[in-house]
Design a protein around this motif. Structure first.
Motif, PDB file in Angstrom:
ATOM      1  N   ARG B 231       0.835  -1.206   0.000  1.00 39.23           N
ATOM      2  CA  ARG B 231       0.000   0.000   0.000  1.00 39.23           C
ATOM      3  C   ARG B 231       0.868   1.254   0.000  1.00 39.23           C
ATOM      4  O   ARG B 231       0.533   2.256  -0.627  1.00 39.23           O
ATOM      5  CB  ARG B 231      -0.904   0.039   1.254  1.00 39.23           C
ATOM      6  N   THR B 232       1.961   1.219   0.771  1.00 43.21           N
ATOM      7  CA  THR B 232       2.778   2.429   0.947  1.00 43.21           C
ATOM      8  C   THR B 232       4.269   2.090   0.843  1.00 43.21           C
ATOM      9  O   THR B 232       4.669   0.932   1.014  1.00 43.21           O
ATOM     10  CB  THR B 232       2.563   3.044   2.349  1.00 43.21           C
ATOM     11  N   ASP B 235       5.496   0.597   4.124  1.00 43.57           N
ATOM     12  CA  ASP B 235       5.343  -0.852   4.260  1.00 43.57           C
ATOM     13  C   ASP B 235       6.456  -1.583   3.494  1.00 43.57           C
ATOM     14  O   ASP B 235       7.064  -2.525   4.003  1.00 43.57           O
ATOM     15  CB  ASP B 235       3.986  -1.308   3.703  1.00 43.57           C
ATOM     16  N   GLU B 275      -3.312  -0.631  -7.791  1.00 43.19           N
ATOM     17  CA  GLU B 275      -3.475   0.129  -6.539  1.00 43.19           C
ATOM     18  C   GLU B 275      -2.227   0.102  -5.653  1.00 43.19           C
ATOM     19  O   GLU B 275      -2.291   0.515  -4.498  1.00 43.19           O
ATOM     20  CB  GLU B 275      -4.649  -0.424  -5.678  1.00 43.19           C
ATOM     21  N   ALA B 276      -1.139  -0.420  -6.173  1.00 44.89           N
ATOM     22  CA  ALA B 276       0.051  -0.486  -5.319  1.00 44.89           C
ATOM     23  C   ALA B 276       0.617   0.911  -5.110  1.00 44.89           C
ATOM     24  O   ALA B 276       0.783   1.676  -6.070  1.00 44.89           O
ATOM     25  CB  ALA B 276       1.106  -1.395  -5.938  1.00 44.89           C
ATOM     26  N   GLY B 277       0.913   1.244  -3.849  1.00 47.47           N
ATOM     27  CA  GLY B 277       1.601   2.498  -3.537  1.00 47.47           C
ATOM     28  C   GLY B 277       3.105   2.319  -3.664  1.00 47.47           C
ATOM     29  O   GLY B 277       3.865   3.285  -3.685  1.00 47.47           O
TER      30      GLY B 277
END
Lengths: 489, 489
Positions: B231-232, B235, B275-277
């Motif tokens: 996600r971020t 992470d 949707e990967a950050g």
């Protein structure tokens, strides 16, 4: 030559800045510093400074620079090439009191230590965090990190982990002009010239290290150690080639020949396989599964190469017992010979059988014996030339054989030193390995750091000359004079 | 400044020794050499020599030395810091025709190649023997080994295998005075100063390499590649810390942030997780059992750090697909922004979350965007500063942000370059990283090799000065004048 009045003036300068206890001027006490681990070169220094801080080192070097007086740095004095041999008209700067470990930062995989810190103490400080300092010369219980930096020290485990130069991130250096600079950084691929690389292994000719940031290596999950007995060094050599050729990189792969085994048995009763003409000590380390997998392959390769006995260390005690024989080998030779010379040369691994045969022939011709202990994985030989100083002519013949062994290494594309350095001992051999142009280029750097030639003169390079000269014109003073080593060469 | 008559005299000398075809004097043809991969610095050289042999290089350098004319060496011209930016009053020596592989010796784990040989060709020549050349810059299909030596090139796999300096055994170098010397040997820990180490990464300021002996590395038994979506970047950063902290050394561990992913998708449709950050590409190589064991641990650590999708390459095609996104990232940024600057800096790995947050803040303040692609394992960031040259003031703001990012790296104990070099681009940043004394010490070495300051002047060092000066007195010509770069700085 330096006039003795210059040293007196250095002493006067230092008396105003250092306590009297830091200055050794008494002839008897000075004599205790007359040699390092290379016992047959001895020079009493004019003055010894027992530095207590980096500032003391800087103060002393600055005083030497102001008066044009040579200086030599000394850590624990365990070097085997005479790198810390004093200068008769110079100052010996002893760093062994600089012994503080300033930082152990396991997450950043580094430690910051004084130059006088003992090699093994770094690993001891890092061990609770699961790390250690990789370079492991045989003298690691007493040698200093500063000395390791000066000589680019190796050790049995350097096959896998590399030499000191692979484990130093940064050095604070007092240059021969008395400036303090920081060389290297903690970042990979720092910009600018890799001066840190040039300084590590420069044997004290570019300055004196006053702080060393070393890289810490993670302690391996698993270690396995094998002792394998072979009939001949050829068989053992075949095993080494098979292991390396299979792409396995052991932490260490060490060979000892029959005479070295005999010496070790006499000294520490290491109980190596009976009748062995050669033994290998092979150590693998890393993740447990990898070690297990590769260890089985190493055992098979040793068997196929003719190993008639193999023992695996079941625990740390058994591992220590296997290593005891190897690590005692140099000193142990004293049990089977009144005198000996430790030689240090490198050959391509593939030339091993031929070089060993030729070495035996050279020894036989001279009625001498050579025991061999070596880092087999990287072709770093340590022939021990045995002799009896009291027998007329043997000392000279041994010295001559020792040189002939280096010529043999060079003839096979090798090197005159693997890890002991050039120092005072091998400067004369440098022109056999390097052309005049190569040596001139090295000299450019020496002169850049040390235009007055006061940093450990007479070491490494065979023909010191005035730095104002253009390369190629060898008109400087004779090296023996220039180095103040007239009494010993 | 060099008078233009000097270059004319160099040309006259060369005309008697080289064929006319090797000499480029036509202004239009000269213009094709006006920059390297750093496109916004452009200087047309006075003369280009297309060397066909080491002798041509030596002849050219000797002519430059005789006339006091600057020279710059250029391989494939792919460098990103302007290291091969020509000198307006100097000679550009192009080595790209020196393209022979002279020896591939797998048993001795080395190859001997001309400086113009393409990086990837070395690996292709070694592959049938089960070996390869480890340094793998993104430009490896076109960059030259000589350029790799000059810039100490890195690449995604340098985390495990080290930079070019770890893979060069020996270099034949033409010094700025026109001498040919051989630096380095094939033996470990060669005696004397490690001048090879100083030359690798010296960006053409100490001479021109005419032959390079490189180390070959055994091809791994097994390779496994993982693509993990987070996600971020925080992470993803936690996963990196967990992997490295566990003592696992991946062959590569690369991170891309959302903007870099967007660019790569636009360019090569790499189909990274939606949707990967942030994504990580983690590659492990080595013995099959070790890889399998560690790969399971890496997958677990990524999951625990918050990876919401993980894909394992089932074969070489899938592996290539995963890498395609990463390797295209720099160029791909052109799909989402009309202009961009590729920055290159280093930070301690542990500072990653804080530096990324701060970088976003700096970009927001300036109304700009930064895409991030980096070698996460060793903290080597490649921020891509996006801007639109046609928008008033954006170019200046982007340039300023790019510099502020380097300041940010330095404030966290990092470095102004990880692998692209200093070149013409970052000389002005060197004093932020090094003290005057440190820079003076580097200058000592430059002057030792190049007392007349003709080897790639204006690169690396911010304040070139006359070599006769003692360190510490900065009274030389202004760098912009000295470097003949007045038109571009």
């Amino acid at each position: 030559m330096v006039d003795s009045g210059s040293v007196t003036r250095v002493l006067q300068r230092l008396r105003s800045q250092l306590p009297e206890a830091a200055l050794v001027t008494d002839r008897t006490r000075l004599r205790t510093y007359e040699c390092d681990g290379l016992l047959h070169y001895r020079v009493v220094p004019a003055l010894v400074v027992l530095a207590r801080s980096a500032d003391d080192v800087r103060t002393t070097v600055a005083a030497c620079a102001a008066e044009g007086v040579p200086f030599v740095a000394r850590g624990s004095g365990t070097g085997l090439s005479g790198g810390a041999l004093p200068h008769a008209d110079g100052v010996l700067i002893v760093t062994s009191q600089l012994r503080q470990i300033h930082e152990v930062a396991p997450h950043d995989q580094r430690a910051v230590v004084d130059p006088g810190v003992i090699n093994l103490q770094v690993s001891q400080a890092a061990r609770p965090h699961g790390y250690y300092f990789a370079p492991d010369p045989s003298s690691q219980q007493i040698c200093s990190v500063g000395g390791n930096v000066a000589e680019n020290s190796g050790g049995a485990h350097c096959l896998k982990y590399g030499f000191t130069s692979n484990h130093v991130l940064s050095v604070d250096l007092v240059t021969p002009q008395g400036d303090s600079v920081t060389l290297g950084t903690r970042a990979p691929d720092a910009p600018g010239y890799d001066l840190l690389g040039a300084v590590v292994g420069s044997e004290g000719t570019l300055g004196v290290a006053t702080s060393v940031t070393v890289r810490l290596v993670r302690s391996p999950e698993s270690v396995q150690t094998l002792l394998a007995g072979f009939r001949t060094t050829d068989d053992a050599g075949s095993a080494v080639s098979a292991v390396i050729g299979a792409g396995i990189v052991p932490a260490a792969i060490e060979m000892m020949d029959a005479l070295a085994i005999e010496a070790a048995e006499a000294a520490v009763a290491c109980n190596y396989p009976d009748e062995a003409g050669a033994v290998l000590v092979v150590e693998l380390d890393g993740p447990a599964e990898e070690v297990e997998h590769e260890f089985a392959a190493v055992e098979r390769m040793c068997r196929e190469a003719g190993a008639f006995e193999q023992r695996v260390a079941a625990d740390d005690d058994e591992r220590a017992a296997i290593w005891r024989g190897r690590k005692s080998a140099f000193a142990a030779v004293g049990r089977i010979s009144p005198d000996y010379i430790v030689q240090d040369g490198v050959i391509p691994r593939t030339a091993l059988p031929e070089v060993l045969r030729e070495m035996t022939r050279l020894a036989d011709e001279r009625g001498l014996r050579v025991a061999n202990v070596f880092h087999a994985g990287d072709g770093n030989l340590h022939p021990l030339v045995l002799f009896d100083e009291s027998a007329p002519g043997q000392g000279e013949r041994a010295e001559e054989l020792s040189g002939a062994i280096l010529d043999l290494c060079l003839a096979h594309g090798g090197s005159i030193t693997g890890e002991h350095g050039v120092g005072a001992d091998k400067a004369k051999h440098m022109p056999k390995m390097f052309s005049d142009d190569d040596l001139d280029t090295m000299q450019l750097v020496r002169c850049a750091f040390d235009p007055d030639g006061i940093a450990n003169p007479g070491k490494i390079y065979p023909t010191p000359r005035l730095c104002g000269e253009r390369p190629g014109k060898h008109t400087g003073p004779h090296p023996v004079q220039a180095a103040g080593l007239g009494e010993v060469f």
